[in-house]
Enzyme design. Structure first.
Site, PDB file in Angstrom:
ATOM      1  N   HIS A 228       0.801  -1.226   0.000  1.00 24.99           N
ATOM      2  CA  HIS A 228       0.000   0.000   0.000  1.00 24.99           C
ATOM      3  C   HIS A 228       0.837   1.280   0.000  1.00 24.99           C
ATOM      4  O   HIS A 228       0.657   2.138  -0.841  1.00 24.99           O
ATOM      5  CB  HIS A 228      -0.945  -0.016   1.202  1.00 24.99           C
ATOM      6  CG  HIS A 228      -1.894   1.134   1.251  1.00 24.99           C
ATOM      7  ND1 HIS A 228      -1.568   2.344   1.822  1.00 24.99           N
ATOM      8  CD2 HIS A 228      -3.154   1.271   0.771  1.00 24.99           C
ATOM      9  CE1 HIS A 228      -2.597   3.169   1.703  1.00 24.99           C
ATOM     10  NE2 HIS A 228      -3.568   2.547   1.080  1.00 24.99           N
ATOM     11  N   GLU A 268      -4.470  -4.071   9.408  1.00 25.75           N
ATOM     12  CA  GLU A 268      -4.633  -3.191   8.243  1.00 25.75           C
ATOM     13  C   GLU A 268      -3.612  -2.045   8.212  1.00 25.75           C
ATOM     14  O   GLU A 268      -3.947  -0.887   8.366  1.00 25.75           O
ATOM     15  CB  GLU A 268      -6.060  -2.640   8.177  1.00 25.75           C
ATOM     16  CG  GLU A 268      -7.117  -3.715   8.047  1.00 25.75           C
ATOM     17  CD  GLU A 268      -8.494  -3.138   7.790  1.00 25.75           C
ATOM     18  OE1 GLU A 268      -8.667  -2.442   6.775  1.00 25.75           O
ATOM     19  OE2 GLU A 268      -9.401  -3.381   8.613  1.00 25.75           O
ATOM     20  N   HIS A 270      -1.375   0.833   6.833  1.00 24.67           N
ATOM     21  CA  HIS A 270      -1.468   1.750   5.694  1.00 24.67           C
ATOM     22  C   HIS A 270      -0.190   2.588   5.598  1.00 24.67           C
ATOM     23  O   HIS A 270       0.838   2.090   5.190  1.00 24.67           O
ATOM     24  CB  HIS A 270      -2.726   2.608   5.819  1.00 24.67           C
ATOM     25  CG  HIS A 270      -3.978   1.870   5.512  1.00 24.67           C
ATOM     26  ND1 HIS A 270      -4.299   1.444   4.248  1.00 24.67           N
ATOM     27  CD2 HIS A 270      -4.997   1.459   6.314  1.00 24.67           C
ATOM     28  CE1 HIS A 270      -5.462   0.808   4.265  1.00 24.67           C
ATOM     29  NE2 HIS A 270      -5.908   0.798   5.521  1.00 24.67           N
ATOM     30  N   GLU A 285      -4.983   0.711  10.688  1.00 28.70           N
ATOM     31  CA  GLU A 285      -6.369   1.174  10.661  1.00 28.70           C
ATOM     32  C   GLU A 285      -7.192   0.595  11.804  1.00 28.70           C
ATOM     33  O   GLU A 285      -8.243   1.132  12.158  1.00 28.70           O
ATOM     34  CB  GLU A 285      -7.007   0.852   9.318  1.00 28.70           C
ATOM     35  CG  GLU A 285      -8.299   1.624   9.082  1.00 28.70           C
ATOM     36  CD  GLU A 285      -8.797   1.530   7.656  1.00 28.70           C
ATOM     37  OE1 GLU A 285      -9.882   2.080   7.409  1.00 28.70           O
ATOM     38  OE2 GLU A 285      -8.115   0.947   6.808  1.00 28.70           O
TER      39      GLU A 285
END
EC number: 4.2.99.-
Length: 294
Positions: A228, A268, A270, A285
């Site tokens: 990401h 998650e 990022h 996240e």
């Protein structure tokens, strides 16, 4: 593999959705809270402060240290740039309706440049709030992240157009198509080798583009990891988040790739940044920030 040197800090309210992260001029980490709005500050001593000045629907994404000593960030949900001083004073700059800004970087002209993922533009905002926009030659290209290059231009990923764009300070755009179809480029950073490094979230690859447009791609060991964000490693190579694999990845300057599992499942990861002491920090996240000491 699990790396015991990774630690996590909770940022408070569940659902806050930490997304972007940067090192501030005050020696603290600053993060956007995409789920609840506003930003969070993690001090050198680990103290967490939140500044929930923005509505939840503002959906802040990317944050960067500005040329004026403040922190600037994109508000993708209400078409604004947010600004917060290290003392917590906030203000905003309105962008054209439908901009949905995502990526943000300081250009060589000491202005803030953003990627308008909603209207296929790249924009320039001065610290006193003057806004200039430039159209990109790719309909529904979904411009995502951008970085200042070594050539006095801005470089950005066009996620749905499958290209990297070079944008000169006068708005002239050059597109560079990626070799892999539907690769889905997202994060991009200036590497220590004078090239731009980026991630291909849909292809599970890293990419490298030189200022003259040469592109090389590097498949990850786990092609389903969905990389990401990416930042340069001061020691050479780069660090990147593997969103679907719950890992922080690293490629050294020799091209060797390693992965470091995060302690919390499905966290998650990022955005990420590297502080001057070499520590790698990532926004999770799930509501935390992780730090890895290589």
């Amino acid at each position: 593999m699990t790396n015991p040197s990774i630690r996590e800090i909770a940022l408070g309210e569940p659902g806050s959705g930490p997304y972007g992260i940067t090192a501030g001029p005050d020696g603290a980490l600053w993060l956007t809270l995409a789920g609840t709005g506003g930003v969070a500050r993690v001090g050198p001593d680990g103290e967490v402060r939140t500044y929930p000045a923005d509505p939840a629907e503002s959906r802040p994404l990317i944050i960067t240290a500005g040329p004026d000593g403040a922190l600037w960030y994109t508000r993708s949900g209400d078409d604004r740039l947010g600004r917060i001083t290290v003392d917590g004073e906030t203000s905003t700059v309105a962008l054209p309706p439908g901009t949905a800004p995502c990526g943000l970087a300081v250009g060589p002209d000491d202005a803030l440049w953003y990627a308008g993922m909603g209207d296929d533009t790249v924009g320039r905002v001065t610290v006193d709030g003057a806004v200039t926009t430039f159209p990109l030659p790719a309909a529904k290209g979904f411009p995502s992240m951008l970085a200042a290059g070594p050539d006095g231009a801005l470089w950005l990923t066009l996620n749905q157009a499958n290209a990297i764009a070079r944008v000169a300070l006068d708005g002239q755009v050059t597109l560079h198509a990626l070799p892999t179809e539907a690769a889905g480029p997202v994060g991009i950073t200036l590497g220590g080798d004078g090239a731009l490094w980026f991630v291909e979230i849909a292809a599970g690859q890293l990419g490298r583009i030189t200022p003259d447009g040469r592109i090389d791609e590097f498949p990850l060991p786990d092609r389903a990891a969905r990389p990401h964000a990416i930042v340069a490693d001061p020691a050479g190579g780069c660090w990147f988040t593997e969103w679907a694999a719950n890992r922080i990845g690293h490629m050294d300057k020799a091209g060797h790739i390693t992965g470091h599992d995060l302690p919390t499942p499905q966290s998650e990861p990022h955005g990420l940044t590297v502080t001057p002491d070499g520590t790698v920090w990532a926004a999770l996240e799930i509501g935390k920030v992780a730090h890895l000491t290589p």
